[in-house]
Scaffold this active site. Structure first.
Site, PDB file in Angstrom:
ATOM      1  N   GLY A  63       0.832  -1.201   0.000  1.00  0.00           N
ATOM      2  CA  GLY A  63       0.000   0.000   0.000  1.00  0.00           C
ATOM      3  C   GLY A  63       0.862   1.244   0.000  1.00  0.00           C
ATOM      4  CB  ALA A  64      -0.032   4.825  -0.101  1.00  0.00           C
ATOM      5  CG  ASP A  96      -8.928   3.387   6.079  1.00  0.00           C
ATOM      6  OD1 ASP A  96      -9.713   3.855   5.233  1.00  0.00           O
ATOM      7  OD2 ASP A  96      -7.876   2.782   5.773  1.00  0.00           O
ATOM      8  CB  VAL A 116       0.124  -6.672   4.324  1.00  0.00           C
ATOM      9  CG1 VAL A 116      -0.401  -7.839   5.145  1.00  0.00           C
ATOM     10  CG2 VAL A 116      -0.462  -5.363   4.848  1.00  0.00           C
ATOM     11  CB  ALA A 130       1.510  -0.534   5.690  1.00  0.00           C
TER      12      ALA A 130
HETATM   13  N1  LIG Z   1      -4.588 -10.622   9.649  1.00  0.00           N
HETATM   14  C1  LIG Z   1      -4.765 -10.812   8.344  1.00  0.00           C
HETATM   15  N2  LIG Z   1      -5.060 -12.029   7.851  1.00  0.00           N
HETATM   16  C2  LIG Z   1      -5.244 -12.223   6.526  1.00  0.00           C
HETATM   17  N3  LIG Z   1      -5.116 -11.261   5.595  1.00  0.00           N
HETATM   18  C3  LIG Z   1      -4.815 -10.015   6.026  1.00  0.00           C
HETATM   19  C4  LIG Z   1      -4.631  -9.723   7.411  1.00  0.00           C
HETATM   20  N4  LIG Z   1      -4.308  -8.415   7.542  1.00  0.00           N
HETATM   21  C5  LIG Z   1      -4.319  -7.914   6.301  1.00  0.00           C
HETATM   22  N5  LIG Z   1      -4.619  -8.858   5.379  1.00  0.00           N
HETATM   23  C6  LIG Z   1      -4.720  -8.688   3.910  1.00  0.00           C
HETATM   24  O1  LIG Z   1      -3.897  -7.600   3.536  1.00  0.00           O
HETATM   25  C7  LIG Z   1      -4.697  -6.526   3.000  1.00  0.00           C
HETATM   26  C8  LIG Z   1      -4.122  -5.193   3.441  1.00  0.00           C
HETATM   27  O2  LIG Z   1      -4.115  -5.108   4.863  1.00  0.00           O
HETATM   28  P1  LIG Z   1      -4.401  -3.722   5.612  1.00  0.00           P
HETATM   29  O3  LIG Z   1      -5.736  -3.221   5.225  1.00  0.00           O
HETATM   30  O4  LIG Z   1      -4.139  -3.937   7.064  1.00  0.00           O
HETATM   31  O5  LIG Z   1      -3.240  -2.833   5.004  1.00  0.00           O
HETATM   32  P2  LIG Z   1      -3.271  -1.450   4.207  1.00  0.00           P
HETATM   33  O6  LIG Z   1      -1.922  -1.242   3.632  1.00  0.00           O
HETATM   34  O7  LIG Z   1      -3.770  -0.425   5.099  1.00  0.00           O
HETATM   35  O8  LIG Z   1      -4.259  -1.648   3.052  1.00  0.00           O
HETATM   36  P3  LIG Z   1      -5.228  -0.548   2.416  1.00  0.00           P
HETATM   37  O9  LIG Z   1      -4.377   0.574   1.937  1.00  0.00           O
HETATM   38  O10 LIG Z   1      -5.935  -1.331   1.329  1.00  0.00           O
HETATM   39  O11 LIG Z   1      -6.205  -0.143   3.508  1.00  0.00           O
HETATM   40  C9  LIG Z   1      -6.114  -6.797   3.507  1.00  0.00           C
HETATM   41  O12 LIG Z   1      -7.101  -6.240   2.665  1.00  0.00           O
HETATM   42  C10 LIG Z   1      -6.155  -8.312   3.531  1.00  0.00           C
HETATM   43  O13 LIG Z   1      -6.413  -8.823   2.252  1.00  0.00           O
HETATM   44 MG   LIG Z   2      -6.591  -1.590   4.539  1.00  0.00          MG
END
Ligand SMILES: Nc1ncnc2c1ncn2[C@@H]1O[C@H](COP(=O)(O)OP(=O)(O)OP(=O)(O)O)[C@@H](O)[C@H]1O
Ligand SMILES: [Mg+2]
Length: 298
Positions: free
Chosen positions: A90-91, A207, A95, A93
């Site tokens: 993401g922008a 969010d 994962v 983080a």
């Molecule tokens: N605990 C988890 N178990 C399984 N999949 C997960 C988990 N946490 C995150 N994910 C997967 O990773 C994706 C991104 O996680 P998260 O929303 O926490 O990060 P983000 O970078 O903030 O994403 P976004 O910018 O889309 O909000 C989630 O949409 C999901 O598909």
């Molecule tokens: Mg997210």
């Protein structure tokens, strides 16, 4: 802040007597934690006058030892993360999917943003990492389903948490259910209930989108798990809860067009579950009105 005041506070920090301190000057008084103070001193090190003062006292040796330990820790984390499968970039983080002490885990790494001032970046990244961990714990204590937090690394800004195996995002579930012509009212009812319980604990998600909610398998059982609490905060104000619902409404209706009835069912279930829903829905109506006025003005 005056250099001498900063130096005094820093000396106490170096001798281990300081975990946090209040620095006072003629104009202001600020409470700094030890890590903030260290960063502040580092930025002042660029000023040669202050550097000379520190050199006189020779405290920078220990400082470089701290730095070395932190750099080694960062390097080890970097090497570990490089071996993992990236689930999402993401922008803010990345994962990853990995293992934590043998358990399936995700590692959410908030990386450094070079376009921000380093001090501000460190502060924001630290706050979001801490906030995510704290809100998840608060929800779990109240029985609201979120992943288990295994470990928080504040040096590399990584959260290690339970991997929800076989899950899908509510976003993907809605899209596939619509394709099959299935009903979404059961899901709307579940989401409304969970959000009401979360707000009754005074957790504001910050969010709310259908990508930040997961469904455990088997998906038709509608076992929801809330994720992504990096923008969350604690507040009892109906206004904050109303705005949280407004953010979800906007995201929901733009990601899933023609689902107004489904969203109304979600709000109905929220209203029936939350103890304080009347004031919150009133605020939601006010926020909607403000939003509409703004878009009419352009
Ligand atoms: N605990 C988890 N178990 C399984 N999949 C997960 C988990 N946490 C995150 N994910 C997967 O990773 C994706 C991104 O996680 P998260 O929303 O926490 O990060 P983000 O970078 O903030 O994403 P976004 O910018 O889309 O909000 C989630 O949409 C999901 O598909
Ligand atoms: Mg997210």
């Amino acid at each position: 802040m005056f250099m001498s005041e900063l130096f005094l506070s820093y000396s106490s920090f170096r001798t281990g007597r300081l975990l946090c301190c209040t620095v006072q000057s003629v104009t202001h008084s600020i409470c700094y934690s030890s890590s903030e103070l260290r960063l502040l001193v580092k930025s002042h090190l660029r000023s040669s006058a202050f550097f000379a003062l520190l050199a006189e006292q020779q405290p920078h040796r220990a400082d470089s030892m701290d730095d070395q330990a932190e750099n080694r820790s960062r390097q080890r984390t970097r090497e570990y993360l490089e071996g993992l499968q990236l689930l999402k970039q993401g922008a803010e983080a990345r994962v990853y999917r990995g293992l934590f002490l043998g358990k399936p885990a995700v590692v959410k790494e908030r990386f450094t943003k070079t376009y921000r001032h380093p001090l501000l970046d460190e502060k924001l990244t630290h706050r979001r990492t801490a906030q995510e961990g704290r809100s998840i714990l608060r929800c779990r204590k109240a029985g609201i389903p979120t992943p288990v937090v295994y470990f928080v690394d504040y040096i590399s800004h990584c959260i290690y948490m339970e991997y929800i195996e076989g899950s899908v995002t509510v976003r993907d579930y809605i899209i596939s259910t619509e394709e099959k012509g299935g009903s979404l009212y059961g899901l709307a009812e579940k989401i409304g209930k969970i959000l009401a319980r979360m707000h009754d604990e005074d957790v504001i998600h910050g969010d709310l989108t259908t990508s930040n909610m997961l469904l455990r398998p088997p998906h038709q059982d509608l076992e929801l798990v809330l994720i992504d609490f990096g923008l969350s905060f604690i507040s009892a104000l109906p206004e904050d809860k109303g705005v949280d619902l407004y953010v979800l409404e906007k995201a929901f209706l733009s990601t899933h067009p023609n689902t107004e009835d489904v969203f109304s069912a979600l709000l109905k279930s929220y209203t029936a579950t939350s103890k304080k829903s009347a004031a919150i829905i009133k605020k939601l109506d006010e926020v909607r009105l403000r939003g509409r006025k703004r878009s009419m003005v352009g």
